[in-house]
Design a protein around this motif. Structure first.
Motif, PDB file in Angstrom:
ATOM      1  N   THR A 123      -4.918 -10.423   6.819  1.00  0.00           N
ATOM      2  CA  THR A 123      -5.223  -9.148   6.169  1.00  0.00           C
ATOM      3  C   THR A 123      -6.687  -8.774   6.389  1.00  0.00           C
TER       4      THR A 123
ATOM      5  N   GLU B  96      -7.341   6.103   8.378  1.00  0.00           N
ATOM      6  CA  GLU B  96      -6.585   7.339   8.331  1.00  0.00           C
ATOM      7  C   GLU B  96      -5.126   7.070   7.955  1.00  0.00           C
ATOM      8  N   ASP B  97      -4.167   7.393   8.835  1.00  0.00           N
ATOM      9  CA  ASP B  97      -2.756   7.258   8.477  1.00  0.00           C
ATOM     10  C   ASP B  97      -2.107   6.048   9.129  1.00  0.00           C
TER      11      ASP B  97
ATOM     12  N   ALA C 150      -3.189  -1.070   4.645  1.00  0.00           N
ATOM     13  CA  ALA C 150      -3.529   0.285   5.091  1.00  0.00           C
ATOM     14  C   ALA C 150      -4.765   0.221   5.980  1.00  0.00           C
TER      15      ALA C 150
ATOM     16  N   PRO D 158       0.829  -1.219   0.000  1.00  0.00           N
ATOM     17  CA  PRO D 158       0.000   0.000   0.000  1.00  0.00           C
ATOM     18  C   PRO D 158       0.860   1.264   0.000  1.00  0.00           C
ATOM     19  N   ARG D 159       0.343   2.333  -0.603  1.00  0.00           N
ATOM     20  CA  ARG D 159       0.991   3.642  -0.538  1.00  0.00           C
ATOM     21  C   ARG D 159       0.592   4.293   0.777  1.00  0.00           C
ATOM     22  N   LEU D 160       1.578   4.737   1.516  1.00  0.00           N
ATOM     23  CA  LEU D 160       1.341   5.253   2.858  1.00  0.00           C
ATOM     24  C   LEU D 160       1.455   6.779   2.891  1.00  0.00           C
ATOM     25  N   ARG D 161       0.668   7.367   3.788  1.00  0.00           N
ATOM     26  CA  ARG D 161       0.788   8.790   4.051  1.00  0.00           C
ATOM     27  C   ARG D 161       1.539   8.949   5.373  1.00  0.00           C
TER      28      ARG D 161
ATOM     29  N   VAL E  39      -1.161   1.870   9.564  1.00  0.00           N
ATOM     30  CA  VAL E  39      -0.802   0.739   8.729  1.00  0.00           C
ATOM     31  C   VAL E  39      -0.580  -0.470   9.624  1.00  0.00           C
TER      32      VAL E  39
ATOM     33  N   SER F  94       6.919   4.998   4.668  1.00  0.00           N
ATOM     34  CA  SER F  94       7.267   4.229   3.473  1.00  0.00           C
ATOM     35  C   SER F  94       7.635   2.805   3.878  1.00  0.00           C
TER      36      SER F  94
ATOM     37  N   ALA G  72       1.422  -6.091   4.363  1.00  0.00           N
ATOM     38  CA  ALA G  72       1.139  -4.759   4.891  1.00  0.00           C
ATOM     39  C   ALA G  72      -0.231  -4.348   4.396  1.00  0.00           C
TER      40      ALA G  72
ATOM     41  N   GLN H 220       0.690  -2.623  14.517  1.00  0.00           N
ATOM     42  CA  GLN H 220      -0.161  -1.555  14.007  1.00  0.00           C
ATOM     43  C   GLN H 220       0.498  -0.229  14.356  1.00  0.00           C
TER      44      GLN H 220
END
Length: 550
Positions: A391, A362-363, A359, A330-333, A365, A336, A357, A426
């Protein structure tokens, strides 16, 4: 050197009687016509074979009665090279049986004389009694010692091939400097048959012909000809080679090779590749040379066939295993990820190591790493199911402890009697707050922004899939805060364990490697993997996952 019909003979110096020298030293002369089989011997030559003129019909087959079968076969092989154009001369010692049953050692050498238009061929040469020479001269002892040394060197090559597991291992054995010295060759090329082509898998030193990486078997080249015919090709002169392969003239213009052998690699009656050996300074291949090279190619073919099967099995296993792992992260905010995976290098094991991994809200992971018991396809299948289940539990919003508890129950309900270790975390990337739960797995590491490394010794629950009655403690979660620039490392045992070594040494080595790595996350992942998994004897898979907070 090729001799053509009509070439002028060099003049003898004054006072030298060539006929007298030949006669007094009992050197017989012969002329052989391969087309008719006629083999003309002078009186001295007949005496060498212990034949009376009335006993000999003038044909080569008449000499076979005086020679053991193995000697006839050996000489025929050398003569075949003359007839096929692969060689222009031959030289060999051989035995004959005298009329009284005794054995006589003789020596013969012959030179081809070819018509300029290639329409005719004669072989002229000499034959002599070499019994006394071989019985009493030190040359015989030196030759025997040399033969034994050569046999020993080839046995060493064969022994090294016995340790080779993959095709790359076989190529490495054959092309290293030590093997080249043992074989006495300056250039070595190895090709394997692959879907109707000869694929070049290794080459070192001078090559007689520059071939492409993949050459059609139907093409007329020395290695492909050896594969198609199943017969070796021995060349002892540039002229003989160019007669068979005239298209290579330009490639050979600056080549220093004086001899080359092109040998088929045959396993279970089927050609699987070919080997080229190139020599500088060698002028002939004796029967002993050919026998030793034939023995060597048999060992190479067996090793290569075994290695090709191992590579195929590994490719299938790796494909299955990769299919069980997440295709993308996943692309994380606010952070990385970087992951690396290395399959075992011993055997054809397919392991149960995995990572994932997901998401979260919110932010946040969720990251996990684990290892299912066993090294087989069932372990890989269970790994895939367990990863997908975890998952799903994480995406439902369960706590770290609850995700592991549910995953353990899921694994226990599967028909296979397997367990798995797992570490799940988490992380809220905005605040750096992390919750970690451990199911019998190795402790995570954290590399601070300043390069120092911490080891997080967490409370550890039972591995997933074991009965609840074995432990009532569940999977307690531990909180930890990742500061900006901190990197969390999760990994499997293949990264730290070595046979016969204490685990603490492996963990200390991992800490030092992580601390010494570069700053960019992809480069750091490569550094850890490459530093700790470069052992040829690695027996287990290794996976690692890096999560960095921006």
């Amino acid at each position: 050197m090729t001799v053509h019909q009509g070439d002028p003979a060099p003049a003898d110096p004054p006072g030298l009687d060539r006929l007298e020298a030949i006669t007094l030293n009992r050197i017989g002369c012969f002329e052989w016509d391969p087309t008719t089989g006629r083999y003309t011997l002078d009186a001295t030559g007949l005496a060498v074979f212990d034949l009376r003129p009335e006993e000999y019909d003038g044909m080569a087959a008449g000499l076979h009665l005086r020679m053991p079968v193995e000697e006839v076969i050996r000489l025929h092989r050398m003569v075949d090279d003359i007839k096929s154009g692969r060689s222009d001369s031959y030289s060999s010692y051989f035995r004959i049986r005298l009329r009284d049953g005794a054995t006589r050692w003789t020596h013969t050498q012959g030179q081809a004389i070819r018509e300029p238009d290639g329409a005719g061929l004669r072989v002229v040469g000499v034959v002599r009694d070499a019994t006394l020479e071989l019985a009493h001269s030190s040359m015989r002892l030196l030759a025997e010692d040399d033969r034994q040394r050569q046999e020993h060197r080839l046995r060493e090559v064969a022994a090294a091939l016995g340790e080779a597991l993959t095709v790359d291992d076989v190529v490495a054995v054959l092309t290293d400097d030590q093997s080249r010295r043992r074989l006495g060759a300056q250039g070595i090329t190895i090709g394997v048959v692959d879907q109707g082509r000869l694929k070049l898998v290794g080459a070192v030193g001078p090559l007689p012909v520059r071939v492409g990486r993949r050459t059609r078997l139907s093409e007329h080249w020395p290695l492909t000809d050896a594969v198609r015919s199943g017969e070796p090709g021995f060349f002892t002169s540039r002229e003989a080679f160019l007669r068979s392969y005239p298209a290579t003239a330009e490639q050979l213009s600056d080549d220093r090779a004086t001899a080359a052998a092109f040998l088929p690699l045959i396993a279970q009656g089927r050609p699987i590749g070919a080997l080229a050996l190139v020599y500088e300074g060698k002028r002939s291949f004796t029967s002993e040379d050919r026998t030793l090279l034939t023995t060597l190619t048999s060992a190479i073919a067996q090793s290569l066939q075994r290695a090709m099967l191992v590579d195929q099995s590994r490719e299938i296993a790796a494909g299955l295993q990769n299919a069980m792992l997440p295709g993308r992260l996943p692309r994380l905010r606010g952070g990385s990820l970087a992951v690396r995976y290395r399959t075992a290098r011993v055997g054809t094991w397919i392991g149960g190591d995995w990572y994932d991994a997901v998401a979260l809200a919110e932010d946040a992971v969720g990251v996990a790493i684990g290892d299912v018991q066993g090294h087989d396809t069932e372990a890989a299948a269970i790994m895939g199911q367990l990863r997908i289940a975890m998952t799903a539990y994480a995406a439902e919003g369960h706590s770290a402890a609850a995700v592991l508890a549910r995953a353990s129950a899921f694994l226990a309900d599967l028909p296979a009697d397997r367990f798995a270790t797992c570490l799940y975390a988490q992380v809220a990337l905005g605040t750096g707050e992390a919750w970690l739960a451990n199911a019998g797995h190795l402790p995570p590491l954290v590399r601070r922004a300043d390069g120092t490394v911490l080891r997080l010794d967490l409370p550890t629950g039972l591995p997933l899939g074991l009965p609840d009655a074995w432990g009532a403690g569940g999977y307690p979660a531990t909180s930890f805060r990742l500061a900006p620039g901190d990197t969390l490392l999760l990994y499997t045992d293949g990264l730290v364990e070595r046979p016969g070594e204490d685990l603490e040494l492996g963990l200390a080595r991992l800490c030092a490697t992580l601390a010494a790595g570069p700053t960019p996350l992809p480069a750091l992942a490569d550094h850890v993997r490459d530093t700790l998994t470069d052992r040829l004897e690695a027996e287990d898979d290794a996976a690692l996952l890096l999560l960095r907070r921006d």
